[in-house]
Each structure stands twice: as C-alpha cells, then as structure tokens.
Scaffold this motif. Structure first.
Motif, PDB file in Angstrom:
ATOM      1  N   ALA A 242    -116.452 -15.228  42.585  1.00 14.02           N
ATOM      2  CA  ALA A 242    -117.025 -14.105  41.833  1.00 14.02           C
ATOM      3  C   ALA A 242    -115.981 -13.049  41.486  1.00 14.02           C
ATOM      4  O   ALA A 242    -116.170 -12.260  40.556  1.00 14.02           O
ATOM      5  N   LYS A 243    -114.863 -13.026  42.207  1.00 12.10           N
ATOM      6  CA  LYS A 243    -113.770 -12.107  41.889  1.00 12.10           C
ATOM      7  C   LYS A 243    -112.901 -12.626  40.749  1.00 12.10           C
ATOM      8  O   LYS A 243    -111.917 -11.991  40.371  1.00 12.10           O
ATOM      9  N   GLU A 296    -112.231  -5.547  49.875  1.00  9.55           N
ATOM     10  CA  GLU A 296    -113.047  -4.979  48.804  1.00  9.55           C
ATOM     11  C   GLU A 296    -112.228  -4.784  47.531  1.00  9.55           C
ATOM     12  O   GLU A 296    -112.717  -5.026  46.421  1.00  9.55           O
ATOM     13  N   ARG A 361    -125.982  -9.372  46.058  1.00 12.09           N
ATOM     14  CA  ARG A 361    -125.507 -10.011  44.829  1.00 12.09           C
ATOM     15  C   ARG A 361    -126.627 -10.084  43.789  1.00 12.09           C
ATOM     16  O   ARG A 361    -126.409  -9.841  42.597  1.00 12.09           O
ATOM     17  N   GLY A 364    -127.012  -6.965  41.937  1.00  7.93           N
ATOM     18  CA  GLY A 364    -125.943  -6.581  41.031  1.00  7.93           C
ATOM     19  C   GLY A 364    -124.689  -6.049  41.679  1.00  7.93           C
ATOM     20  O   GLY A 364    -123.771  -5.595  40.994  1.00  7.93           O
ATOM     21  N   TRP A 365    -124.596  -6.091  42.999  1.00  3.92           N
ATOM     22  CA  TRP A 365    -123.373  -5.643  43.666  1.00  3.92           C
ATOM     23  C   TRP A 365    -122.236  -6.611  43.352  1.00  3.92           C
ATOM     24  O   TRP A 365    -122.436  -7.827  43.278  1.00  3.92           O
ATOM     25  N   SER A 366    -121.048  -6.065  43.203  1.00  8.61           N
ATOM     26  CA  SER A 366    -119.871  -6.915  42.982  1.00  8.61           C
ATOM     27  C   SER A 366    -119.471  -7.584  44.288  1.00  8.61           C
ATOM     28  O   SER A 366    -119.893  -7.174  45.378  1.00  8.61           O
ATOM     29  N   ALA A 367    -118.627  -8.613  44.175  1.00  9.00           N
ATOM     30  CA  ALA A 367    -118.134  -9.295  45.373  1.00  9.00           C
ATOM     31  C   ALA A 367    -117.388  -8.323  46.275  1.00  9.00           C
ATOM     32  O   ALA A 367    -117.536  -8.343  47.502  1.00  9.00           O
ATOM     33  N   GLN A 369    -117.802  -5.081  46.557  1.00 14.43           N
ATOM     34  CA  GLN A 369    -118.731  -4.164  47.208  1.00 14.43           C
ATOM     35  C   GLN A 369    -119.440  -4.811  48.393  1.00 14.43           C
ATOM     36  O   GLN A 369    -119.676  -4.168  49.422  1.00 14.43           O
TER      37      GLN A 369
END
Length: 396
Positions: A242-243, A296, A361, A364-367, A369
């Motif tokens: 996901a990054k 992070e 996830r 909507g949180w980023s990887a 976060q």
C-alpha cells in the motif's frame, strides 16, 4: 520437578519445542503472506481479511485456556501432541477453503491447536531450565516462531508468482503431522509431581495471595505486545504494498521482521537473565515505539526493511521474555494453567491487531498512519511492564 524433567535431555527438548514453535510461526505468517493473493481469489475486502486473520486468534484464546488447564491434569505431552495435530489438519483445511465462511471456520480451528500448544511450551521451558537460564531457554524455544515466519516469507519471495497460496498452507499443515510421532516418542513428560493437598483451582492461583494486580498487569502487557505483533505479522506485507512497493518488497519486509526477530528473541532473553526483566523490557518497548514511528514515514524500501527489522527485534524479543516471566508468578501445580491464562487473555491483542488494521484501512487510513498508531500502544506496554516488574519478586 518431575523425575522425567530432571533426566530429560534439555537440548533435545528445546529442539523439538523449537520445531513446534517454528511450525506455528510458519502458519501464522502464512496468512499474512498469502493474503494479497488469497483475498482477490475469494473476493474478500480488507475488513474480511482482518476477520479471517483474527479467527485463528479467537481459537487460540480458547485453546490456551483449555490446553493449559488440561496439561496440568493429564500431562504436557498428550496435550502438545493433540494440539500440534490439530493445527496441522486445519491448516490443510485452510488450503481448500472455497469461500469466506469455510475460511473463517478453518482458521478458528487452526487457532485452537495453536492455543493448546503454547502454554505447554512455556511450562516445559520452565521445567527443564535452571531459574537463571529460564528466559534464555524460553526464548530459544519460541524463536522458532519468527524462524518459521521467515521461512514462509522466504519461500514466497524465492518462488514468486509460481507459489500458489494454497500450496503454502498445504506445506504448513503437512509438517506438523510429520512431527507428531517425534512428540509422541521422543519428548519426555515434564509435569512436576503434585504436592499433596495442593490447590489447583485456577482463580485462587491467578488472584490469590496478592497476585491479582500482577496477573492483570501481565495480561495487559501481553495484550498490548500481541496487538502490535499480530498487526505486523498479518498486515506488514499488505501495508508495504500500500506504500507503493511490490509484493516482493512486502515479503522482504516480513522476512526482515522475522529473521531479525530471531536475534531479538535470543539476545533479549540473555539480557533478561543477566540484567533482569524490568529495564530490559522497558528499553525494548521504547525502542519499538521509535521503530513504529519511523515506519510511519519510511518511503524507500531500504528504510522500510531497516525499521521492520528493528520492530521485529524488539517486539518478538519482548514477547518471548514475557513468556519466561509468566511461570514465575504461579505455583508449579498450576503453572501451565497460569501461563495459558496469560497467553489466552493476551491474545485478545492478537485479535484486535489485525481487525484494527483492517478497519482503519477500510476507513481510509494510509499504511503509514496504521503503522504509526502502534507508537502509543508500545509506550503503554513499557509503562505496564515497569509497574508489573516493580511488584513481582524478581523486579530486575
């Protein structure tokens, strides 16, 4: 200590228990490594992947309580044998999952086997080792778990797209069934002889004679540690993808996490035996918080590998040191049950971790976060273990 524990060959016992732990570690990590391919084939969303990962941990909670209780009454070996066969059979069942419902059931039953095995491994480590070597012995056994995790990550990385996710679980199920005869015929029984009139009731053992607060703190620090650990075991490859990196980099991060975790298990176990539990574990949790904060914001593959390795070193080393701490709180007659309770309650963290990552996830949180959210969890564990070790008879 029982005669068989005194006369057992410790190296043989450690080797057999290491193999059992390695097979558990293989299967647990197998789900995280297989998830990026398993999910599309079975049509799972992120939340369903989280529930499937946590189903094994729910089974583990129940298995730990039942397995520890039964082992104090019937012996370590038969419960360990049955538990190993159980997680082998249902790992194979996982490979044949046709849909989400079957997958959940197979993972739950696999977890029952995991749970039954773990308190017995902890009790055996306590019963074959001298007190001054207990943490190192326990860590030597349990570093099989990251070794097994590293093996499945390496298998996936080397095999690439040619490795089907179902084959991963088939291999992970066949090996425990192959080792079952070794447990039956080579592993000695180590259960201590019960003192006449000894109280084997679980609640007084856990909460009587001033043990209530230490027991609750032990449960809390296990839960916080396992929340971080199982989020990483089940989600690290997916979060790396996901990054913006490929599945190969995700598998490499899981490999680094597990391989360096083996070193952490061995070195922190030795450090605990020499310097005590308190400051060794507090330092490990503070360093873990730093690693999660760094992950992070890590963008490049080298940074991700470095901080994944550091996180594995700290969280795995700390967890296995906690396994050595648990038996020191309880009498020999209820040692496996006390350890099983710590494993079982602590495993709520292993249920929450994968679920939390999936829900964050999905929201909507980023990887980054999701990884950064583990920083306060690690710091809370540092506080809990400081208080716990200040109250016990071996404060370190």
């Amino acid at each position: 200590m029982a005669r068989s524990a005194r006369t057992a060959r410790p190296k043989l016992v450690v080797a057999v228990c290491f193999l059992i732990a390695a097979l558990e570690g293989y299967d647990i990590q197998a789900f995280g490594v297989a998830a990026p391919r398993l999910a599309p084939e079975l049509g799972l969303n992120a939340g369903q992947v989280g529930w499937a990962a946590s189903a094994a941990m729910i089974g583990l909670v129940l298995g730990a309580f039942a397995g520890g209780w039964a082992a104090d009454r019937t012996g370590r070996r038969p419960i360990l044998l049955g538990s190993t066969a159980c997680f082998g059979l249902f790992s194979i069942a996982t490979a044949y999952a046709p849909d989400y419902g079957f997958l959940l059931l197979a993972r739950f039953l696999t977890g029952l086997g995991f749970g039954g095995a773990m308190p017995n491994l902890i009790a055996i480590a306590a019963e074959i080792s001298r007190p001054e070597r207990r943490a190192a012995t326990t860590s030597a056994m349990f570093c099989g778990m990251p070794a097994g995790g590293a093996a499945v990550a390496l298998l996936t990385q080397l095999g690439g797209e040619a490795v089907d996710w179902r084959a991963i679980f088939l291999l992970g199920g066949a090996l425990p069934l192959l080792i079952a005869p070794v447990i039956a015929f080579l592993l000695p029984e180590t259960r201590p002889q019960r003192a006449p009139g000894a109280d084997r009731r679980l609640l007084p053992a856990l909460f009587g004679e001033g043990r209530a607060v230490p027991t609750l703190l032990l449960w809390a620090v296990n839960m916080l540690t396992l929340l971080v650990l199982y989020l990483m075991l089940n989600w690290l490859p997916t979060l790396v993808v996901a990054k913006g990196h490929g599945p190969g980099e995700g598998a490499s991060a899981a490999l680094a996490f597990n391989l360096v975790g083996v070193a952490g298990a061995l070195l922190l176990g030795q450090a605990v035996d020499r310097a005590g539990f308190r400051w060794t574990l507090v330092a490990a949790y503070v360093a873990l918080a730093g690693a999660m904060a760094a992950l992070e914001f890590a963008a490049g593959a080298p940074e991700i590998l470095l901080f994944s390795a550091l996180a594995g070193f700290m969280v795995l080393g700390a967890q296995y040191a906690l396994y050595a701490l648990a038996p020191t709180l309880y009498a020999a007659e209820v040692r496996a049950a006390g350890a099983g309770a710590a494993v079982g309650v602590g495993r709520f963290g292993s249920i929450i971790g994968p679920l939390l990552a999936g829900e964050l996830r999905q929201a909507g949180w980023s990887a980054g976060q999701v990884l950064g959210a583990m920083l306060p969890v690690a710091l809370a564990a540092a506080v809990a273990v400081f208080v716990l070790t200040s109250l016990t008879r071996r404060p370190g």
